[in-house]
Design a protein around this motif. Structure first.
Motif, PDB file in Angstrom:
ATOM      1  N   MET A  39       0.838  -1.193   0.000  1.00  0.00           N
ATOM      2  CA  MET A  39       0.000   0.000   0.000  1.00  0.00           C
ATOM      3  C   MET A  39       0.878   1.250   0.000  1.00  0.00           C
ATOM      4  N   ALA A  40       0.252   2.415  -0.117  1.00  0.00           N
ATOM      5  CA  ALA A  40       0.995   3.666  -0.213  1.00  0.00           C
ATOM      6  C   ALA A  40       1.788   3.978   1.055  1.00  0.00           C
ATOM      7  N   ASP A  41       1.368   3.435   2.200  1.00  0.00           N
ATOM      8  CA  ASP A  41       2.094   3.681   3.446  1.00  0.00           C
ATOM      9  C   ASP A  41       3.250   2.702   3.654  1.00  0.00           C
ATOM     10  N   GLY A  42       3.506   1.844   2.663  1.00  0.00           N
ATOM     11  CA  GLY A  42       4.599   0.896   2.735  1.00  0.00           C
ATOM     12  C   GLY A  42       4.223  -0.442   3.342  1.00  0.00           C
ATOM     13  N   LYS A  43       3.059  -0.540   3.959  1.00  0.00           N
ATOM     14  CA  LYS A  43       2.624  -1.792   4.572  1.00  0.00           C
ATOM     15  C   LYS A  43       2.006  -2.712   3.521  1.00  0.00           C
ATOM     16  N   LEU A  44       1.952  -3.991   3.845  1.00  0.00           N
ATOM     17  CA  LEU A  44       1.372  -4.970   2.937  1.00  0.00           C
ATOM     18  C   LEU A  44      -0.117  -5.144   3.181  1.00  0.00           C
ATOM     19  N   VAL A  45      -0.854  -5.347   2.100  1.00  0.00           N
ATOM     20  CA  VAL A  45      -2.240  -5.775   2.192  1.00  0.00           C
ATOM     21  C   VAL A  45      -2.290  -7.218   1.699  1.00  0.00           C
ATOM     22  N   VAL A  46      -2.976  -8.064   2.439  1.00  0.00           N
ATOM     23  CA  VAL A  46      -3.108  -9.485   2.131  1.00  0.00           C
ATOM     24  C   VAL A  46      -4.537  -9.735   1.677  1.00  0.00           C
ATOM     25  N   ILE A  47      -4.704 -10.340   0.502  1.00  0.00           N
ATOM     26  CA  ILE A  47      -6.041 -10.596  -0.047  1.00  0.00           C
ATOM     27  C   ILE A  47      -6.270 -12.101  -0.129  1.00  0.00           C
ATOM     28  N   SER A  48      -7.441 -12.546   0.334  1.00  0.00           N
ATOM     29  CA  SER A  48      -7.795 -13.961   0.391  1.00  0.00           C
ATOM     30  C   SER A  48      -6.852 -14.697   1.341  1.00  0.00           C
ATOM     31  N   PRO A  49      -6.927 -14.408   2.645  1.00  0.00           N
ATOM     32  CA  PRO A  49      -5.957 -14.924   3.622  1.00  0.00           C
ATOM     33  C   PRO A  49      -5.974 -16.446   3.723  1.00  0.00           C
ATOM     34  N   CYS A  50      -4.784 -17.027   3.608  1.00  0.00           N
ATOM     35  CA  CYS A  50      -4.647 -18.477   3.595  1.00  0.00           C
ATOM     36  C   CYS A  50      -4.851 -19.096   4.973  1.00  0.00           C
ATOM     37  N   CYS A  51      -5.144 -20.391   4.970  1.00  0.00           N
ATOM     38  CA  CYS A  51      -5.085 -21.229   6.165  1.00  0.00           C
ATOM     39  C   CYS A  51      -3.740 -21.937   6.100  1.00  0.00           C
ATOM     40  N   ALA A  52      -2.747 -21.451   6.816  1.00  0.00           N
ATOM     41  CA  ALA A  52      -1.405 -22.019   6.743  1.00  0.00           C
ATOM     42  C   ALA A  52      -1.224 -23.115   7.776  1.00  0.00           C
ATOM     43  N   ASP A  53      -0.340 -24.053   7.469  1.00  0.00           N
ATOM     44  CA  ASP A  53      -0.070 -25.146   8.395  1.00  0.00           C
ATOM     45  C   ASP A  53       0.579 -24.659   9.684  1.00  0.00           C
ATOM     46  N   ALA A  54       1.324 -23.548   9.595  1.00  0.00           N
ATOM     47  CA  ALA A  54       2.002 -23.002  10.779  1.00  0.00           C
ATOM     48  C   ALA A  54       2.051 -21.486  10.675  1.00  0.00           C
TER      49      ALA A  54
END
Length: 241
Positions: A39-54
């Motif tokens: 994003m413009a503020d340098g932070k990440l946007v995550v779309i469709s958040p995964c179900c991760a094993d860990a």
């Protein structure tokens, strides 16, 4: 493309564009893709958040920046929200407005969600996450500017599932709705998501023509980056209209 230790594929490091493929139904082997951008503020946007094993799989992203927001892309892609909220409690959690009631009903432990439009001031000129029109339980797609051009996340409007798996009935539904195998409109998903298909596809076509993709990431299926991907995508949507 480089890969992180826990399986994130880096498409453009400077733009914070990464993808992660995860299995959400171990019985059928069905998988989905998570997408990130800066994003413009340098932070990440995550779309469709995964179900991760860990949780460590999610923490791989800290190498690329702070996670500022997590977007449930529609009323179906919400299964990973609890895990992301636990790992990144300071992030904002959002969804298309029409998706919020369904997610609250289907996944009551996912927590409160802001409407997607509240995040728009942080997009800047090089990122757009569009709340798609004509839906009944929300949908969005995203494009972001990278060194190679525009990288897209097409969510559940398009799919590129090369090999159908799961029960015979499920595979038959894909074929009957012309949702696969191969690069197709994801008509099967849109039956659940979309109310006015023509309105949604017209908006998608407008964005594709203005920001032609050089890389196309789908919620389901393999990422495409062939030189003809822009023409192929435009032709697919125009034919449907």
């Amino acid at each position: 493309m480089e890969t992180t230790k826990n399986g994130w594929t880096v498409i453009d490091r400077a733009a914070g564009v990464l993808t992660f493929t995860y299995v959400f139904n171990k019985k059928s082997g069905a998988s989905a893709n998570t997408f990130t951008a800066r994003m413009a503020d340098g932070k990440l946007v995550v779309i469709s958040p995964c179900c991760a094993d860990a949780d460590e799989h999610l923490r791989d992203l800290l190498e690329f920046g702070e996670v500022g927001a997590v977007v449930a892309s529609n009323g179906l892609h919400h299964l990973g929200l609890q895990q992301w909220r636990r790992v990144f409690p300071d992030a904002r959690f959002v969804a298309p407005e029409l998706a919020i009631p369904r997610i609250a009903k289907k996944n009551p432990d996912s927590g409160a969600l802001e409407p997607l439009e509240t995040l728009a001031p942080l997009f800047g000129d090089d990122l757009c996450i569009r709340d798609a029109p004509g839906t009944k339980c929300g949908e969005c797609w995203a494009w972001t500017k990278t060194e190679a051009g525009y990288t897209w996340f097409a969510s559940d409007v398009l799919a590129n599932i090369q090999k159908l798996s799961g029960p015979v009935f499920f595979r038959a539904l894909f074929r009957l709705t012309k949702s696969g195998p191969g690069f197709r409109l994801f008509n099967l998903a849109m039956l659940a998501i979309v109310k006015d298909k023509r309105k949604l596809l017209a908006a998608l076509l407008e964005d594709l023509e203005a920001h032609p993709p050089t890389v196309l990431v789908l919620a389901h299926g393999e990422t495409q980056s062939q030189s003809t991907i822009s023409e192929e995508t435009l032709a697919l949507v125009r034919a449907a209209l």
